[in-house]
Design an enzyme around this catalytic site. Structure first.
Site, PDB file in Angstrom:
ATOM      1  N   GLU A 233      53.033   4.351  22.871  1.00 35.78           N
ATOM      2  CA  GLU A 233      52.896   4.310  21.597  1.00 35.78           C
ATOM      3  C   GLU A 233      53.091   2.767  21.334  1.00 35.78           C
ATOM      4  O   GLU A 233      53.679   2.107  21.802  1.00 35.78           O
ATOM      5  CB  GLU A 233      53.848   4.871  20.736  1.00 35.78           C
ATOM      6  CG  GLU A 233      53.627   6.527  20.738  1.00 35.78           C
ATOM      7  CD  GLU A 233      54.462   7.211  19.691  1.00 35.78           C
ATOM      8  OE1 GLU A 233      54.298   8.563  19.207  1.00 35.78           O
ATOM      9  OE2 GLU A 233      55.423   6.563  19.005  1.00 35.78           O
ATOM     10  N   GLU A 325      58.056  12.627  15.394  1.00 35.63           N
ATOM     11  CA  GLU A 325      58.126  13.876  16.124  1.00 35.63           C
ATOM     12  C   GLU A 325      58.796  14.957  15.113  1.00 35.63           C
ATOM     13  O   GLU A 325      59.212  14.356  14.155  1.00 35.63           O
ATOM     14  CB  GLU A 325      58.910  13.701  17.171  1.00 35.63           C
ATOM     15  CG  GLU A 325      60.400  13.198  17.020  1.00 35.63           C
ATOM     16  CD  GLU A 325      61.206  12.729  18.278  1.00 35.63           C
ATOM     17  OE1 GLU A 325      61.234  13.767  19.296  1.00 35.63           O
ATOM     18  OE2 GLU A 325      62.218  12.141  18.175  1.00 35.63           O
ATOM     19  N   ASN A 327      61.859  17.639  14.900  1.00 26.81           N
ATOM     20  CA  ASN A 327      63.152  18.228  15.618  1.00 26.81           C
ATOM     21  C   ASN A 327      63.210  19.841  15.175  1.00 26.81           C
ATOM     22  O   ASN A 327      63.584  19.749  14.013  1.00 26.81           O
ATOM     23  CB  ASN A 327      64.321  17.592  15.458  1.00 26.81           C
ATOM     24  CG  ASN A 327      64.291  16.122  16.131  1.00 26.81           C
ATOM     25  OD1 ASN A 327      64.161  16.238  17.475  1.00 26.81           O
ATOM     26  ND2 ASN A 327      64.540  15.120  15.360  1.00 26.81           N
ATOM     27  N   ARG A 329      65.147  21.951  14.722  1.00 36.42           N
ATOM     28  CA  ARG A 329      66.515  22.574  14.757  1.00 36.42           C
ATOM     29  C   ARG A 329      67.344  21.663  13.507  1.00 36.42           C
ATOM     30  O   ARG A 329      66.850  20.678  13.113  1.00 36.42           O
ATOM     31  CB  ARG A 329      67.274  22.119  16.127  1.00 36.42           C
ATOM     32  CG  ARG A 329      67.000  20.667  16.330  1.00 36.42           C
ATOM     33  CD  ARG A 329      67.858  20.184  17.702  1.00 36.42           C
ATOM     34  NE  ARG A 329      67.686  18.986  18.286  1.00 36.42           N
ATOM     35  CZ  ARG A 329      67.910  17.933  17.917  1.00 36.42           C
ATOM     36  NH1 ARG A 329      68.544  17.748  16.713  1.00 36.42           N
ATOM     37  NH2 ARG A 329      67.386  16.647  18.463  1.00 36.42           N
TER      38      ARG A 329
END
Length: 673
Positions: A233, A325, A327, A329
């Site tokens: 990236e 991204e 997550n 959780r």
């Protein structure tokens, strides 16, 4: 038992476990068939955190534990506990079969994964459901959709969520990846596709350094995730890490505003806050809508976080943020969101997993005040943030703050798990008030028995740029020389340590005699003389300077000034808490020096696994050359030559498990000039 701990240490308020305010939790009025018993497939502070909410809801809890955690706080807090294996995570907390068996054996209806370990493992979710249990979290399909960073970015782009420029393809040939980096333009980030927590991530600024960075990132990714694949990236030059808390019920989703996690080192978060400083209504709306689109695109159920990288070079602009991204959780830093919204996210997790819809609509969720969270770790900051181990012989936090921890005084920080001691959370009506409360809490906290980053955190909380909201992910790196330096030892602290070494810190008592002054030398790290001059009065002479000390009802006074010092005395060391924690070792002539910058020996700074050795006997090395790589506490640490010289002996082989202080490489003695 741990559930009845000193409230000075673990303050409970506002019905949120460990909370300090921000409003009472808003509860969904419709009752459902709430679980009667759940198993928590985790350890440490997150296991304790889940138990707190479950207990408030009347839900029984089952803990699981490894051999290393038999006496842990989460085991003592739970209603039941099941031993599942050895100290290594692969022998215990990563054993999905043993965890499911424990849930079935104890009659648990659902499994809460916490974070880390199996929390984002879709195969574990499938096995939980196949066993007839409920997984308190998203579906396996949602986890798979977001589990690999490259595929997730493609999915997000299709959903209309902006993504960072880069290469997210399947071709992992080093030459192809190097060409991709050239096309993206340096500097670049090499990131593990299955990564998280800064593991498997390397910044590369020049093409000639790409191969080394790629090798290192892949090796760490293979160890941490059993998947060496990476993506490339573009590195954002003035990056801010801003994430949005989302929550879904499988049909619709809401966001609970943003958290700023820009204060990082080695790509790991240090201090988090909510809301983000400088956030505008327009930017918040754009990021919140993008996060909700991302969650609803995969039919998300439960708590999740959409992480964005933001270019802060020109303020916060709606066209300058990109998806990094998701997550899938609960996050370590979720308490700051709870503090500003008054919502217990673990309660929401349990309710949604039990079949309820989302407790609140988007327009019913608001922000009240500001909150910070600091991560207190056992680590040696001046030595490069090396993880530390030890027994927490003393642990006290000031009242009025939220503290989440999985340890108690007497517990051991072991080499098997993340060395976090606690999360310290403060809330206030404004950012300045909340930050001042955090700084004061960090300065008042007392930890003895291991090296910590407490002084480093306190400096960060008092940093002028951070106080002004001028934060980006490079702040710590730029200011590291000032932030990481060992705190100066006040003269009064050294004087009081001499008094403690003589056993007089609680008063002179019967040691005083009316007919003769009591004078003696004190075995200390520097020459010292001590003379009792009256009841609770002592004269301490260090390096030829005398200091008059007296113990009053309000504490020790040194040279006419009140100190408010506190002591923790052990046979091997003395800790004086005065403007920070100052540790003084009691000298032992039999101890060897563990480390010297230009030593012939390269010693292991901590227990760990030798992953690689790069030198052979007879090889000539220069200062800074790589000698070996040590894996400890889920991270890789490169050991380098302290000086130039010829390798005389290689005392360890790759694959060896070694203790702290073990000799690894010996250089030939330097020839006299």
């Amino acid at each position: 038992m741990c559930g009845k701990m000193n409230l000075q240490l673990f303050h409970l308020a506002a019905n949120i476990p460990g909370g300090t305010g921000g409003g009472a939790p808003r509860l969904h009025q419709q009752e459902s068939a709430m679980f009667q018993k759940i198993l928590i497939a985790n350890r440490g502070e997150i296991a304790c955190r889940v138990i707190d909410t479950a207990r408030r809801l009347g839900v029984a809890t089952v803990a699981v534990y490894s051999e290393a955690d038999a006496g842990a706080r989460h085991v003592a807090m739970a209603d039941e506990a099941v031993h599942i294996g050895g100290p290594r995570p692969a022998e215990s907390y990563l054993r999905g079969d043993a965890i499911i068996e424990a849930a079935l054996a104890t009659g648990a209806e659902a499994i809460h994964p916490g974070y880390g370990f199996l929390s984002e493992n879709p195969d574990f979710v499938a096995a939980v459901e196949a066993a007839g249990l409920t997984f308190i979290g998203p579906s396996q399909a949602a986890i798979r959709a977001m589990g690999l960073k490259d595929a997730a970015k493609v999915l997000m782009a299709k959903a209309g969520v902006p993504v960072v420029p880069g290469y997210h393809g399947d071709n992992q040939d080093p030459e192809h990846l190097a060409a991709a980096a050239e096309a993206v333009g340096y500097p670049v980030l090499i990131k593990a596709v299955a990564g998280g927590g800064g593991k498997g991530m390397r910044r590369v600024d020049r093409a000639q350094d790409f191969a080394t960075g790629l090798e290192s990132a892949c090796a760490e990714a293979r160890t941490a995730f059993s998947n060496p694949a990476v993506l490339i990236e573009k590195y954002v030059e003035m990056p801010r890490h801003i994430e949005v808390q989302v929550f879904g019920d499988g049909t619709r989703a809401v966001h609970l505003f943003e958290r700023d996690c820009s204060l990082q080192r080695r790509h790991q978060k240090v201090i988090e806050e909510a809301p983000a400083p400088g956030m505008t209504d327009q930017m918040r709306a754009a990021m919140g809508q993008a996060a909700v689109r991302a969650a609803e695109a995969i039919g998300y159920a439960g708590a999740g976080t959409i992480e964005f990288i933001v270019d802060g070079s020109d303020g916060l602009r709606p066209d300058r943020f990109w998806f990094m991204e998701m997550n899938t959780r609960l996050q370590v830093e979720h308490p700051v969101t709870e503090a500003i919204t008054g919502i217990d996210l673990v309660e929401w997790q349990l309710r949604v997993a039990a079949g309820e819809p989302l407790p609140l609509a988007q327009e019913e969720i608001g922000i009240k005040g500001h909150a910070f969270e600091a991560r207190l770790y056992a680590e040696d900051v001046p030595a490069g943030f090396l993880p530390a181990i030890g027994t927490l012989s003393h642990l006290v936090f000031p009242p009025g703050v939220r503290v989440e921890t999985g340890v108690r005084p007497g517990d051991t920080i072991s080499p098997w798990y993340d060395p976090m001691i606690a999360k310290i959370v403060t809330h206030g009506p404004t950012r300045a008030a909340a930050l001042n409360r955090l700084a004061r809490a960090l300065e008042a906290a007392e930890v003895a028995g291991t090296t910590t980053n407490l002084a480093f955190l306190a400096r960060l909380a008092r940093h002028g740029g951070f106080a002004a909201g001028a934060v980006d992910t490079g702040l710590i790196g730029r200011e590291i020389d000032g932030l990481a330096v060992a705190p100066p030892v006040p003269a009064a602290a050294r004087v009081l340590a001499v008094i403690a070494a003589a056993g007089l810190h609680e008063g002179t008592g019967a040691g005083f005699t009316l007919w003769a002054p009591l004078r003696r030398a004190v075995d200390f790290e520097c020459p010292a003389q001590l003379q009792i001059t009256g009841p609770n009065r002592v004269c301490v002479e260090i390096a030829g300077t005398a200091h008059e000390c007296r113990l009053a009802p309000d504490g020790w006074w040194v040279d006419g000034l009140k100190t408010s010092a506190r002591f923790h005395v052990k046979p091997e060391e003395i800790t004086v808490f005065l403007q920070g924690a100052h540790r003084f070792a009691r000298p032992d002539p039999l101890d060897r020096i563990a480390h010297a910058p230009a030593s012939d020996l390269t010693l292991a700074p901590m227990p760990g696994l030798v992953k690689a050795v790069f030198v052979l006997p007879g090889q000539v090395v220069a200062p800074g050359d790589r000698l070996a790589v040590l894996e400890a506490m889920k991270m890789e640490h490169t050991l380098c030559a302290a000086r130039a010289g010829e390798v005389a002996e290689v005392l360890v082989a790759a694959g060896a498990q070694i203790e702290a202080g073990a000799a690894l490489i010996r250089l030939a003695e330097e020839e006299a000039a």
